[in-house]
Write a protein that holds these residues in place. Structure first.
Motif, PDB file in Angstrom:
ATOM      1  N   LEU A   1      -1.931  -1.147  -9.184  1.00 11.04           N
ATOM      2  CA  LEU A   1      -0.710  -0.454  -9.591  1.00 11.04           C
ATOM      3  C   LEU A   1      -1.017   0.576 -10.673  1.00 11.04           C
ATOM      4  CD1 LEU A   1       2.357  -0.076  -9.642  1.00 11.04           C
ATOM      5  CD2 LEU A   1       2.502  -2.096 -11.140  1.00 11.04           C
ATOM      6  N   ALA A   2      -1.825   0.181 -11.655  1.00  6.35           N
ATOM      7  CA  ALA A   2      -2.153   1.082 -12.762  1.00  6.35           C
ATOM      8  C   ALA A   2      -2.915   2.316 -12.281  1.00  6.35           C
ATOM      9  CB  ALA A   2      -2.955   0.344 -13.826  1.00  6.35           C
ATOM     10  N   VAL A   3      -3.910   2.113 -11.399  1.00  4.07           N
ATOM     11  CA  VAL A   3      -4.748   3.260 -11.005  1.00  4.07           C
ATOM     12  C   VAL A   3      -4.015   4.235 -10.093  1.00  4.07           C
ATOM     13  CG1 VAL A   3      -6.902   1.966 -11.314  1.00  4.07           C
ATOM     14  CG2 VAL A   3      -5.854   2.081  -9.031  1.00  4.07           C
ATOM     15  N   HIS A   4      -2.916   3.814  -9.489  1.00  2.00           N
ATOM     16  CA  HIS A   4      -2.161   4.733  -8.636  1.00  2.00           C
ATOM     17  C   HIS A   4      -1.097   5.513  -9.398  1.00  2.00           C
ATOM     18  CE1 HIS A   4      -4.097   2.627  -5.268  1.00  2.00           C
ATOM     19  NE2 HIS A   4      -3.861   3.753  -4.609  1.00  2.00           N
TER      20      HIS A   4
ATOM     21  N   GLN B   1       0.828  -1.205   0.000  1.00  2.08           N
ATOM     22  CA  GLN B   1       0.000   0.000   0.000  1.00  2.08           C
ATOM     23  C   GLN B   1       0.866   1.261   0.000  1.00  2.08           C
ATOM     24  OE1 GLN B   1      -2.291  -0.758   3.538  1.00  2.08           O
ATOM     25  NE2 GLN B   1      -4.024  -1.605   2.379  1.00  2.08           N
ATOM     26  N   ASP B   2       1.925   1.249   0.812  1.00  6.86           N
ATOM     27  CA  ASP B   2       2.822   2.404   0.859  1.00  6.86           C
ATOM     28  C   ASP B   2       3.498   2.627  -0.495  1.00  6.86           C
ATOM     29  OD1 ASP B   2       2.152   2.790   3.491  1.00  6.86           O
ATOM     30  OD2 ASP B   2       3.998   1.901   4.313  1.00  6.86           O
ATOM     31  N   ALA B   3       3.825   1.513  -1.176  1.00  2.83           N
ATOM     32  CA  ALA B   3       4.444   1.641  -2.497  1.00  2.83           C
ATOM     33  C   ALA B   3       3.481   2.283  -3.486  1.00  2.83           C
ATOM     34  CB  ALA B   3       4.888   0.268  -2.995  1.00  2.83           C
ATOM     35  N   MET B   4       2.195   1.926  -3.384  1.00  2.00           N
ATOM     36  CA  MET B   4       1.194   2.534  -4.268  1.00  2.00           C
ATOM     37  C   MET B   4       1.123   4.049  -4.036  1.00  2.00           C
ATOM     38  SD  MET B   4       0.043   0.050  -6.095  1.00  2.00           S
ATOM     39  CE  MET B   4      -0.085  -1.742  -6.070  1.00  2.00           C
ATOM     40  N   LEU B   5       1.155   4.465  -2.780  1.00  2.00           N
ATOM     41  CA  LEU B   5       1.102   5.897  -2.479  1.00  2.00           C
ATOM     42  C   LEU B   5       2.401   6.590  -2.890  1.00  2.00           C
ATOM     43  CD1 LEU B   5      -0.693   5.871   0.993  1.00  2.00           C
ATOM     44  CD2 LEU B   5      -1.657   6.479  -1.235  1.00  2.00           C
ATOM     45  N   ARG B   6       3.514   5.884  -2.754  1.00  2.00           N
ATOM     46  CA  ARG B   6       4.792   6.461  -3.206  1.00  2.00           C
ATOM     47  C   ARG B   6       4.743   6.737  -4.704  1.00  2.00           C
ATOM     48  NH1 ARG B   6       8.594   9.124  -4.160  1.00  2.00           N
ATOM     49  NH2 ARG B   6      10.809   8.577  -4.044  1.00  2.00           N
ATOM     50  N   ILE B   7       4.158   5.823  -5.464  1.00  2.00           N
ATOM     51  CA  ILE B   7       4.032   5.998  -6.914  1.00  2.00           C
ATOM     52  C   ILE B   7       3.065   7.149  -7.219  1.00  2.00           C
ATOM     53  CG2 ILE B   7       3.030   4.901  -8.974  1.00  2.00           C
ATOM     54  CD1 ILE B   7       4.280   2.237  -7.862  1.00  2.00           C
TER      55      ILE B   7
END
Length: 797
Positions: free
Chosen positions: A593-596, A565-571
């Motif tokens: 991954l795509a939507v973030h 989840q943190d990686a998604m927000l980092r992206i």
């Protein structure tokens, strides 16, 4: 080359092919008007109206979104011929009757725009003959165009010039068909059935002849000539049923009528069993019976000897299956030397294919590359005949073929051409070389097309032996681990390519993505997440987390889930734009991954969705937080509306594991946004995504500001649960489905808070994570996960 600007296309003929070509034009947002004869009763556009209505019922679906059928403009020749003057491209797609086509051309010619390209969609009629009735002013702008059925899904389009077609016209049409329609073009010579059908149908006939010789049933032949042989899963006889046995017979008749001097002419005879089926009206799938027949849930096969249908299910012998898994040289040697009838059959059809392609190369195609690509793109082969021959050892296989010819085992006694054994091809070990592919008519290796449109394809599909660069070995590498490669092709845009099986997201992939963001922020204009095959990411790697789960249960997974989840927000909040280049599958974690990412560039045939319900889970990588945030952002643009109304589509998609079956449908669900880019041709994806990154960077793009947003709260949860109760009590969903759906509702509505309360993404992700991990400990979810890992199929419990 001047730009060919296609503002509108006319399709003449609302039959099976014409209507589906019009549908594909709508899919790629090209305005189209569909013509047919005026109806004798009812509305004058009745024929077209019926055809368009039928598009919404066909499977596989010709339209990315069924509602787009309304975008096809309806017309008939009697009332609307003036509309042709507005069209830059006119595609004639009426029935395969030379006299009908010529009559239509004469009637339509006065209405054509002076610059319009005119093309006939035909599978085998002479394009030169068709052109002869046209006025002199139109002839330079006329050519053949052959779409394969179904046009939305089949990559191949053959373009066929006449002696009077201007080269620039063909270049313009090839560019449009490639980049706007997303098709892969082979230029064909105006010979009967052109390239793919000429070689492919000759191969189907050879398969039927050899199957009878070796006494093999149609189901066994299809199992042997499908995926196990590196061909389309439908095999030979099932393919014939899908195409239509009458259509197949028509293509065969073209061979019979026009190729009486062909050394393979004897093999063009209509197989007796095919003739009998057509006589009985058993034309394949469209009539419910052909070589196969479906009765209830049972698939029956034709027993040609008895003339009756019997249960099917015959399979390839295991010893033959093992042979087919060997490298090409060993595989062909084993098949040729085996005493097993199935192995002998396979060697025979491969030999027949090599023989036919070599003898006819000079007559039907500019180069061997065209034949191999035509068979890949038009007949679903993983390798064309020349590629397989070359990879198995050119001269060794050539010797075997010639021996069989001399022994009378081949379909024709025509010897292999001299270029097979002598000269550059023999010396270099095959027809495909880095400088080009062999042209038998020109006696040299000819390079690929250098049209500007192909500069948009950094890694186009290539034939074996061409030495084409491999994406994952190209460019400058910045970082790599076992499951991801981070690299750059141009020094300006960084690329992250997931290399794990099905591009599943594991801790190693998460680590690589975070590393890629760090590198991109330090040295590049932005980051593109892209991989050179038809999977963006099929989701999270549950198997990789199994040891942690076995030791600590759902509680042990929570830290790993938070890292994701943190990686998604980092992206999402990276200092440089991160663009997802989505091609093929983007499921579960792949969708998250795509939507973030800051933007998505998606190939037309992309399949995007949150599918976790299938394994008894809820999306846990920020997918539900995304649905809640998007609903709030959309509702903000429509003041005074109920937030819950904007949650409905996203909740339903997640709760039912709905997968968008096209990029257009993904946009409708909300996984793609209005300003995301849909790319018709998969090989242009990386180029377009990189261009988007550079444009965003040049325009001063900045990440969105973090801010709280409203949620529907406990009242929204209650409303959704009430609907779920009705579905459970009505038997539409199981008790566990109800439980999972309730958890999804709790997350997307923000939990036990008042409606309109402001929350953050991190808050919603905490709710997601808690419920995700709790489900991992649930026995029913564990049953679903194990069932999926063991069988690959969802368990409904």
């Amino acid at each position: 080359m001047t730009r060919f600007n296609v503002r509108k296309v006319a399709v003449l003929g609302a039959g099976v092919m014409g209507a589906q070509i019009a549908a594909h034009l709508v899919n790629v947002k090209v305005p189209v008007v569909l013509f047919d004869l005026p109806a004798k009763t009812g509305p004058k556009n009745g024929i077209v109206i019926k055809a368009i209505d039928n598009l919404k019922k066909l499977k596989p679906a010709p339209l990315g979104v069924p509602e787009d059928a309304a975008l096809i403009q309806q017309a008939n020749y009697e009332e609307h011929s003036e509309l042709l003057k507005e069209c830059d491209l006119v595609i004639e797609a009426i029935a395969e009757r030379m006299d009908w086509k010529l009559d239509l051309y004469q009637k339509m010619a006065p209405f054509l725009a002076p610059h319009a390209i005119v093309a006939s969609n035909t599978s085998g009629l002479s394009i030169t003959q068709l052109s002869e009735v046209l006025p002199e002013a139109i002839k330079p702008r006329f050519c053949g165009i052959h779409f394969f059925n179904p046009p939305r899904y089949m990559a191949l389009v053959e373009l066929i010039p006449t002696p009077t077609t201007q080269p620039e016209i063909l270049d313009q049409l090839e560019s449009f068909v490639t980049t706007a329609l997303g098709k892969s073009v082979v230029r064909a010579i105006d010979t009967p059935n052109f390239v793919a059908n000429r070689v492919g149908v000759a191969g189907m006939l050879a398969t039927m002849i050899e199957a009878e010789k070796f006494g093999l049933s149609v189901d066994v032949v299809d199992d042997l000539t499908g995926k196990k042989l590196g061909r389309a899963s439908s095999g030979t006889f099932r393919t014939a049923d899908v195409v239509g046995l009458d259509t197949l017979a028509h293509v065969i008749k073209t061979l019979q009528d026009n190729l009486k001097d062909d050394p393979f002419y004897a093999s063009y005879a209509t197989p007796p069993v095919l003739g009998q089926l057509i006589e009985q009206g058993a034309l394949g799938q469209k009539t419910g019976a052909g070589f196969f027949k479906k009765e209830g849930k049972n698939i029956l096969r034709l027993d040609a000897a008895q003339g009756t249908y019997v249960p099917s299910g015959g399979k390839a012998d295991e010893i033959v299956v093992r042979m087919l898994k060997k490298p090409a040289a060993e595989r062909l040697k084993l098949l040729r030397e085996s005493k097993n009838p199935q192995a002998q059959f396979l060697w025979a059809i491969l030999r027949d294919g090599f023989h036919y392609a070599a003898v006819h190369l000079a007559d039907i195609a500019e180069s061997a590359r065209d034949i191999d690509f035509a068979m890949r793109w038009g007949f679903g082969m993983s390798q064309g005949p020349f590629e397989l021959w070359q990879s198995a050892g050119w001269l060794q296989v050539a010797g075997w073929i010639q021996e069989d010819i001399e022994a009378g085992k081949a379909l024709s006694n025509a010897p292999l051409p001299s270029w097979v054994f002598e000269g550059p091809v023999a010396e270099r070990g095959g027809v495909h070389q880095p400088e080009g592919s062999w042209s038998a008519s020109q006696g040299r290796f000819v390079p690929r097309s250098t049209l500007p449109v192909y500069q948009r394809q950094p890694f186009p599909e290539a034939v074996f032996g061409s030495g084409a660069p491999e994406a994952l070995k190209s460019g400058t590498e910045e970082f790599r681990n076992d499951e991801i490669r981070v690299w750059s092709l141009d020094g300006e845009v960084l690329i992250a390519s997931i290399t794990a099986k099905l591009h599943l997201i594991s801790p190693a992939v998460t680590e690589g993505l975070l590393k890629a963001v760090d590198i991109a922020e330090a040295k590049y204009q932005g980051l593109v997440i892209w991989s050179p095959d038809d999977v963006f990411s099929a989701g999270a790697n549950l198997e990789a987390l199994m040891p942690v789960f076995m030791k600590s249960g759902g509680k042990g997974i929570a830290p790993e889930e938070k890292k994701l989840q943190d990686a998604m927000l980092r992206i999402r909040y990276a200092a440089v734009p991160v663009v997802a280049a989505v091609r093929g599958l983007a499921l579960g974690g792949g969708c998250e991954l795509a939507v973030h990412c800051a933007k998505r560039v998606a190939a037309m045939e992309s399949y995007i969705g949150l599918v976790e319900v299938g394994v008894g889970l809820i999306p846990g990588g920020g997918g539900l937080a995304y649905i809640a945030r998007r609903a709030a952002e959309t509702a903000e643009k429509a003041p005074g509306t109920d937030l819950l109304a904007f949650l409905k589509e996203g909740f339903t998609a997640a709760a039912t594991a709905r997968v968008a079956t096209s990029a257009n449908e993904a946009r409708k669900i909300g996984y793609l946004l209005d300003d995301d880019v849909i790319v018709p041709h998969k090989d242009e994806l990386l180029s377009v995504a990189s261009t988007q990154v550079k444009a965003m960077a040049a325009s001063g793009w900045r990440a969105p500001q973090k801010k709280p947003f409203p949620v529907a709260g406990r009242s929204g949860i209650a409303t959704i649960k009430a609907q779920l109760v009705g579905m459970r009590d009505g038997g539409f969903i199981s008790a566990h489905d109800f439980h999972i759906g309730s958890l999804i509702a709790e997350v997307v509505c923000g939990g036990e808070v008042d409606g309109g309360s402001l929350v953050t993404e991190e808050y919603l992700m905490t709710l997601e994570r808690q419920r995700f991990c709790a489900l991992l400990d649930h026995p029913k979810t564990q049953e679903r996960i194990m069932g999926m890992l063991q069988t690959g199929k969802p368990v409904r419990n």
